[in-house]
Design an enzyme around this catalytic site. Structure first.
Site, short mmCIF file in Angstrom:
data_model
loop_
_atom_site.label_atom_id
_atom_site.label_comp_id
_atom_site.label_asym_id
_atom_site.label_seq_id
_atom_site.Cartn_x
_atom_site.Cartn_y
_atom_site.Cartn_z
N HIS A 14 -137.04 -29.41 23.31
CA HIS A 14 -136.71 -29.53 21.62
C HIS A 14 -137.09 -28.71 20.81
CE1 HIS A 14 -141.18 -31.20 21.92
NE2 HIS A 14 -140.86 -31.23 20.58
N HIS A 15 -137.66 -27.55 21.18
CA HIS A 15 -138.25 -26.43 20.49
C HIS A 15 -137.40 -25.12 20.69
CE1 HIS A 15 -141.21 -28.21 17.77
NE2 HIS A 15 -142.06 -28.77 18.66
N HIS B 113 -146.80 -28.22 24.58
CA HIS B 113 -146.82 -29.52 24.35
C HIS B 113 -145.15 -30.07 24.98
CE1 HIS B 113 -144.80 -29.06 20.30
NE2 HIS B 113 -144.13 -30.06 20.88
N LYS C 43 -147.90 -33.88 23.10
CA LYS C 43 -149.16 -33.73 22.08
C LYS C 43 -150.16 -34.56 22.27
CE LYS C 43 -146.87 -31.80 17.71
NZ LYS C 43 -146.33 -32.03 16.57
N ASP D 11 -142.36 -35.59 21.19
CA ASP D 11 -143.64 -34.93 21.18
C ASP D 11 -144.79 -35.40 21.96
OD1 ASP D 11 -143.42 -32.70 19.48
OD2 ASP D 11 -143.61 -33.55 17.89
N ASP E 29 -134.60 -33.17 13.71
CA ASP E 29 -135.94 -32.99 13.46
C ASP E 29 -136.20 -32.23 12.05
OD1 ASP E 29 -138.81 -32.85 14.23
OD2 ASP E 29 -138.40 -31.01 15.19
FE LIG Z 1 -142.50 -30.84 19.31
#
Ligand SMILES: [Fe+2]
Length: 250
Positions: free
Chosen positions: A165-166, A141, A116, A113, A194
């Site tokens: 990762h998303h 992000h 972010k 992340d 996650d």
């Molecule tokens: Fe994320």
């Protein structure tokens, strides 16, 4: 045999003996020299290995510091990155050699992340639902993170996790809408780890679920949100192992 011939023969034998012992001395000296080379090589190799380990340690510390800096902004997630990393590494081990023990995997998990840092606090901590525009910004992000990490050589393969990762197994994720095997395996592993951590920790809007419940929810999403093979690897790990990992990090 005449006396002269005997003396000559004797002399010849003496010369040969002398030559032989000279050769033996040379061979012994060469052997000692080789042994010294071997010892030097061993010493150099040992020093190189120590230097490499030291470098690896400082890389890991740097990445942890960076990851902590990202997490420090978010009061709710606490040690999320560290737990997700430990869960993810455990799942990766169950998948066998494919991901191996690559340290970059750990770095990618820790820094997932990092993008972010570019999201304003007003959006990151907004108590209510996000507007479409805010959501669009938030969804950037992974791309921002990949750009941050891209230039750092020792993080080269961590980029995959940061960027993807998303993503979802069924193609419904972001930022690239990749599906199935198109998604890097490390990112598919991360996705399960996650959600496991998200479900098993308290959030402002709901209490933590037990691992058994989280396991059911993750298994239900096998083939939709998650790679079935990763879910299978995840399900081969018992609750106690995950509980142990979480307890060690607290
Ligand atoms: Fe994320």
């Amino acid at each position: 045999m005449s006396v002269e011939s005997q003396t000559e023969l004797h002399g010849e034998i003496e010369r040969l003996r002398a030559a032989l012992s000279e050769r033996e001395r040379e061979a012994a000296s060469k052997e000692r020299q080789l042994e010294r080379y071997a010892a030097d090589l061993r010493e150099t190799f040992k020093r190189e290995r120590e230097r490499a380990q030291e470098l690896r340690r400082s890389y890991r510390e740097t990445v942890r510091a960076l990851s902590n800096a990202v997490e420090a902004r978010d009061a709710y997630t606490g040690k999320h990155a560290e737990r997700v990393t430990a869960y993810g590494m455990e799942i990766a081990r169950r998948l066998g050699d494919e991901l191996g023990e690559m340290p970059e995997l750990e770095f990618g998990f820790l820094l997932h992340d990092i993008g972010k840092v570019a999201i304003p606090d007003s959006i990151l901590y907004k108590p209510g639902p996000l507007t479409d525009e805010e959501r669009a910004l938030m969804a950037q992000h992974p791309m921002i993170g990949a750009q941050i990490v891209r230039g750092i050589e020792f993080l080269a393969s961590a980029v995959e996790v940061v960027r993807s990762h998303h993503e979802r197994w069924d193609g419904g994720g972001y930022p690239d809408g990749l599906a199935a095997e198109q998604i890097p395996l490390a990112a598919r592993v991360f996705a399960v780890a996650d959600v496991l951590d998200a479900l098993t920790t308290d959030r402002p809007y709901r209490p933590a679920s037990p691992i058994t419940v989280a396991r059911q929810m993750i298994t239900q999403e096998s083939g939709t949100q998650f790679d079935p093979r990763v879910v299978e690897a995840f399900n081969s790990i018992d609750d106690a192992t995950f509980e142990g990992i979480a307890a060690a990090i607290e």
